[in-house]
Design a protein around this motif. Sequence first.
Motif, PDB file in Angstrom:
ATOM      1  N   VAL A 162      51.278  36.429  36.137  1.00 41.49           N
ATOM      2  CA  VAL A 162      50.951  36.485  37.566  1.00 41.49           C
ATOM      3  C   VAL A 162      49.610  37.192  37.758  1.00 41.49           C
ATOM      4  O   VAL A 162      48.747  36.728  38.528  1.00 41.49           O
ATOM      5  N   TYR A 163      49.404  38.306  37.065  1.00 43.33           N
ATOM      6  CA  TYR A 163      48.136  39.021  37.179  1.00 43.33           C
ATOM      7  C   TYR A 163      46.968  38.148  36.712  1.00 43.33           C
ATOM      8  O   TYR A 163      45.888  38.160  37.316  1.00 43.33           O
ATOM      9  N   THR A 164      47.174  37.394  35.653  1.00 43.32           N
ATOM     10  CA  THR A 164      46.135  36.488  35.169  1.00 43.32           C
ATOM     11  C   THR A 164      45.788  35.443  36.213  1.00 43.32           C
ATOM     12  O   THR A 164      44.611  35.137  36.455  1.00 43.32           O
ATOM     13  N   MET A 165      46.822  34.887  36.866  1.00 42.70           N
ATOM     14  CA  MET A 165      46.607  33.893  37.902  1.00 42.70           C
ATOM     15  C   MET A 165      45.836  34.478  39.083  1.00 42.70           C
ATOM     16  O   MET A 165      44.879  33.882  39.580  1.00 42.70           O
ATOM     17  N   VAL A 166      46.235  35.667  39.528  1.00 42.60           N
ATOM     18  CA  VAL A 166      45.553  36.304  40.653  1.00 42.60           C
ATOM     19  C   VAL A 166      44.107  36.619  40.279  1.00 42.60           C
ATOM     20  O   VAL A 166      43.167  36.335  41.039  1.00 42.60           O
ATOM     21  N   ARG A 167      43.900  37.174  39.095  1.00 38.99           N
ATOM     22  CA  ARG A 167      42.548  37.548  38.666  1.00 38.99           C
ATOM     23  C   ARG A 167      41.633  36.332  38.550  1.00 38.99           C
ATOM     24  O   ARG A 167      40.430  36.404  38.842  1.00 38.99           O
ATOM     25  N   SER A 168      42.182  35.202  38.158  1.00 41.35           N
ATOM     26  CA  SER A 168      41.360  34.003  37.976  1.00 41.35           C
ATOM     27  C   SER A 168      40.828  33.456  39.291  1.00 41.35           C
ATOM     28  O   SER A 168      39.935  32.617  39.292  1.00 41.35           O
ATOM     29  N   ASN A 169      41.378  33.910  40.421  1.00 47.76           N
ATOM     30  CA  ASN A 169      40.818  33.504  41.707  1.00 47.76           C
ATOM     31  C   ASN A 169      39.358  33.954  41.801  1.00 47.76           C
ATOM     32  O   ASN A 169      38.480  33.179  42.156  1.00 47.76           O
ATOM     33  N   GLY A 170      39.114  35.206  41.531  1.00 41.93           N
ATOM     34  CA  GLY A 170      37.754  35.687  41.351  1.00 41.93           C
ATOM     35  C   GLY A 170      36.913  35.874  42.592  1.00 41.93           C
ATOM     36  O   GLY A 170      35.798  36.395  42.506  1.00 41.93           O
TER      37      GLY A 170
END
Length: 308
Positions: A199-207
């Motif tokens: 989930v953190y990876t997905m959120v961070r990939s928003n950028g």
Amino acid sequence: MFYVPQSAIPGLSRTALGVCAFCALVNRNPTYRRVFYDPFAEQLFRNGSTEGPEVLDQATDWETVLKFADDRSVARRLVASVLWRKTFMQNRALTAIKNGARQIVVLGAGLDTLGLRLSNSHSHIPVFEVDRPETIEAKRSLVSSNFGVPPNVRYTAVDFSRETTLDKLQSLGYDHELGTVFIAEVSLEYVAPPEVADVYTMVRSNGSNETRFLTTYASTAAASQAQKEVDSIGNAVAGVGEPFRFNISPTEVSAYASEQGFSVLEHIFGRRGTEKYLSELGLGPETMDFPMDSLGASSFSLVQLRPT
């Protein structure tokens, strides 16, 4: 045993019903109500739980709410905690929108009513609500039959252990290039650590520079004067098949966020932080119905993060 309501709908999360019940009960306190009022929680709890009508019909004022809490092993501060949890999520989300965010994603939405509460004032902001299939379908049914689902609120079912949240969101019109407010309010605590990291990876990939992650951390293994209470809650939610799986203590928040590629913009926990936040809402120690000292042992954190 700590109180967890019975569900009237197969598959509806009982812990989600518990938070919904607390929101409905806080409406009974005139002082609290001026700070946070949920006009949808009572109807959702009344129709979503087999106990809803009885609990709400008996808890007609704040004194009977406190008696309810005392009789069912619920710390009074836990009932009142929806004040700072819900206002934090809503106020910070609105600030992010004012600063350029264009959509909201609620992860593990349960029976949270943020999308409903913003549907009139911010109908141009899409709110994507994510939860496991049984709970999101039960919520869709409850909201549809009681209020109608607003056009800007979109529900999607995701099994974090088997499905990609981003793919499901994009299928509903979510734009991963836009600034987004991601919210995970006492929801990732029920998810295994590897899926939390996803989930953190997905959120961070928003950028996007406008993207914010509003989340909570709860250390159910905290060694403190609240240990007995923490164990009671942990045992209760595990007993209904919804155990805590992810624990981060307040002292570990900064390091964990950094490891996941985030910087901490705000971190509220314990007596000092919570009391300061409550004072900003116009609530002093004299207005709260529990000893403020009990917050000193709390292992519960409210956090605002930004992808680095």
